[in-house]
Scaffold this active site. Structure first.
Site, mmCIF file in Angstrom:
data_model
loop_
_atom_site.group_PDB
_atom_site.id
_atom_site.type_symbol
_atom_site.label_atom_id
_atom_site.label_comp_id
_atom_site.label_asym_id
_atom_site.label_seq_id
_atom_site.Cartn_x
_atom_site.Cartn_y
_atom_site.Cartn_z
ATOM 1 N N GLU A 160 38.803 -56.737 12.457
ATOM 2 C CA GLU A 160 38.399 -56.232 13.762
ATOM 3 C C GLU A 160 37.701 -54.900 13.541
ATOM 4 O O GLU A 160 38.174 -54.053 12.786
ATOM 5 C CB GLU A 160 39.627 -56.041 14.652
ATOM 6 C CG GLU A 160 39.289 -55.534 16.047
ATOM 7 C CD GLU A 160 39.946 -54.208 16.371
ATOM 8 O OE1 GLU A 160 40.147 -53.944 17.559
ATOM 9 O OE2 GLU A 160 40.249 -53.424 15.442
ATOM 10 N N HIS A 180 36.281 -45.683 16.112
ATOM 11 C CA HIS A 180 37.355 -45.767 17.100
ATOM 12 C C HIS A 180 37.578 -44.423 17.783
ATOM 13 O O HIS A 180 37.519 -44.307 18.997
ATOM 14 C CB HIS A 180 38.651 -46.258 16.440
ATOM 15 C CG HIS A 180 39.731 -46.563 17.423
ATOM 16 N ND1 HIS A 180 40.396 -45.592 18.146
ATOM 17 C CD2 HIS A 180 40.262 -47.749 17.822
ATOM 18 C CE1 HIS A 180 41.282 -46.166 18.943
ATOM 19 N NE2 HIS A 180 41.227 -47.471 18.771
ATOM 20 N N ASP A 236 35.478 -51.714 15.535
ATOM 21 C CA ASP A 236 35.153 -51.061 16.807
ATOM 22 C C ASP A 236 33.652 -50.801 16.886
ATOM 23 O O ASP A 236 33.033 -50.414 15.893
ATOM 24 C CB ASP A 236 35.898 -49.728 16.911
ATOM 25 C CG ASP A 236 37.403 -49.925 16.883
ATOM 26 O OD1 ASP A 236 37.913 -50.607 17.782
ATOM 27 O OD2 ASP A 236 38.058 -49.421 15.953
ATOM 28 N N HIS A 284 43.019 -54.685 11.237
ATOM 29 C CA HIS A 284 42.739 -53.875 12.428
ATOM 30 C C HIS A 284 41.941 -52.615 12.096
ATOM 31 O O HIS A 284 42.227 -51.945 11.120
ATOM 32 C CB HIS A 284 44.088 -53.486 13.057
ATOM 33 C CG HIS A 284 43.973 -52.624 14.265
ATOM 34 N ND1 HIS A 284 44.618 -51.420 14.382
ATOM 35 C CD2 HIS A 284 43.288 -52.795 15.424
ATOM 36 C CE1 HIS A 284 44.342 -50.890 15.566
ATOM 37 N NE2 HIS A 284 43.539 -51.695 16.214
ATOM 38 N N ASP A 336 35.306 -55.174 18.635
ATOM 39 C CA ASP A 336 35.987 -54.546 19.768
ATOM 40 C C ASP A 336 34.971 -53.618 20.425
ATOM 41 O O ASP A 336 34.721 -52.511 19.951
ATOM 42 C CB ASP A 336 37.212 -53.785 19.247
ATOM 43 C CG ASP A 336 38.025 -53.142 20.358
ATOM 44 O OD1 ASP A 336 37.562 -53.150 21.520
ATOM 45 O OD2 ASP A 336 39.110 -52.619 20.065
#
Length: 273
Positions: free
Chosen positions: A25, A41, A27, A5, A85
């Site tokens: 993942e 993020h 951003d 993440h 994301d």
């Protein structure tokens, strides 16, 4: 799929893969003109994590390409799936299609190397807002126009807003998507969330009549939550601690039931038990 993440700095790619992730993942923030700008993020983010790591998006793509191109000195054979994301909340709804076009051009140039032995990972475009479904068509049309429709075989989709399953299905219909669909469900690790919607998503996946091919749950950092997610039948867990997930998968209750996905496992085909 163990999904690392918030992997937003290039050095974190190796860090998370070495801890056991086979997926990451990342951003993606956009500028005012809908150009993908940074892998960033920002505050707030998950408890226990630094929210401020970042790269220029194109630089990150080049680092990711190195990590997913066989023969490259930085190659990590285990890294097979990347979820972008997409932080489209900063855009007006009418910019979604433009964001998709620009994303496709960036990926084509800096990740897929214009179709010439680029990175091999599968890509999931994760969109937080159902109203931004035109991003998908902007993306797919651009890859076709640029002469690389074959790369769409490597691309899947996710709406990450925890919307009602029926509403998500309608958005995909509008976007012209049938297949390559991951359904996420979850909440920041600072809060608790039950598994009822995950179970609905798994039921949709397994019905043979739904729109979902794969289901992932986020953000899973504790052993107990990992067990609950595996028991619910998810395909992926997104985590700040890949080693925790790997440990649970090795427990007696799971080691003969689940295994880490490899490149040969299609992320678009629903697994039949």
């Amino acid at each position: 799929w163990i999904m690392g993440h918030m992997v937003n700095a290039i050095y974190q790619i190796d860090e998370f893969v070495n801890l056991g992730a086979n997926s990451i993942e990342t951003d993606v923030s956009f500028d005012d003109n809908a150009n993908p700008e940074y892998t960033y993020h920002g505050i707030p983010c998950d408890c226990g994590r630094s929210c401020l790591k970042w790269e220029n998006y194109n630089d990150f793509l080049k680092g990711l390409r190195s990590a997913t191109t066989p023969g490259n000195s930085k190659y990590q054979s285990k890294l097979i799936l990347v979820v972008f994301d997409l932080k489209t909340g900063s855009l007006y709804d009418n910019q979604a299609s433009e964001a998709g076009k620009k994303l496709a051009k960036n990926l084509l140039k800096h990740y897929w190397n214009n179709g010439n032995n680029g990175g091999r990972a599968y890509i999931v475009l994760s969109i937080p807002d159902l109203n931004h479904y035109p991003l998908i068509k902007g993306f797919t049309d651009t890859l076709k126009q640029e002469g690389h429709p074959e790369l769409l075989e490597k691309v899947g989709y996710d709406f990450s807003g925890n919307d009602a399953i029926g509403d998500v299905a309608k958005a995909y219909k509008k976007a012209g998507v049938s297949g390559h669909v991951w359904q996420s469900d979850g909440i920041t690790n600072c809060l608790l969330r039950g598994l009822s919607r995950v179970k609905d998503a798994v039921a949709n996946r397994d019905s043979g009549k739904g729109y979902i091919n794969k289901v992932y749950y986020w953000t899973v950092d504790k052993r107990a939550t990992t067990r609950d997610a595996l028991d619910a039948g998810v395909d992926g867990v997104m985590t700040d601690y890949p080693d925790v997930i790997a440990d649970v998968m090795n427990e007696a209750a799971y080691k003969n039931k689940v295994r880490l996905a490899t490149y040969e496992d299609s992320p678009w085909v629903t697994f039949k038990k």
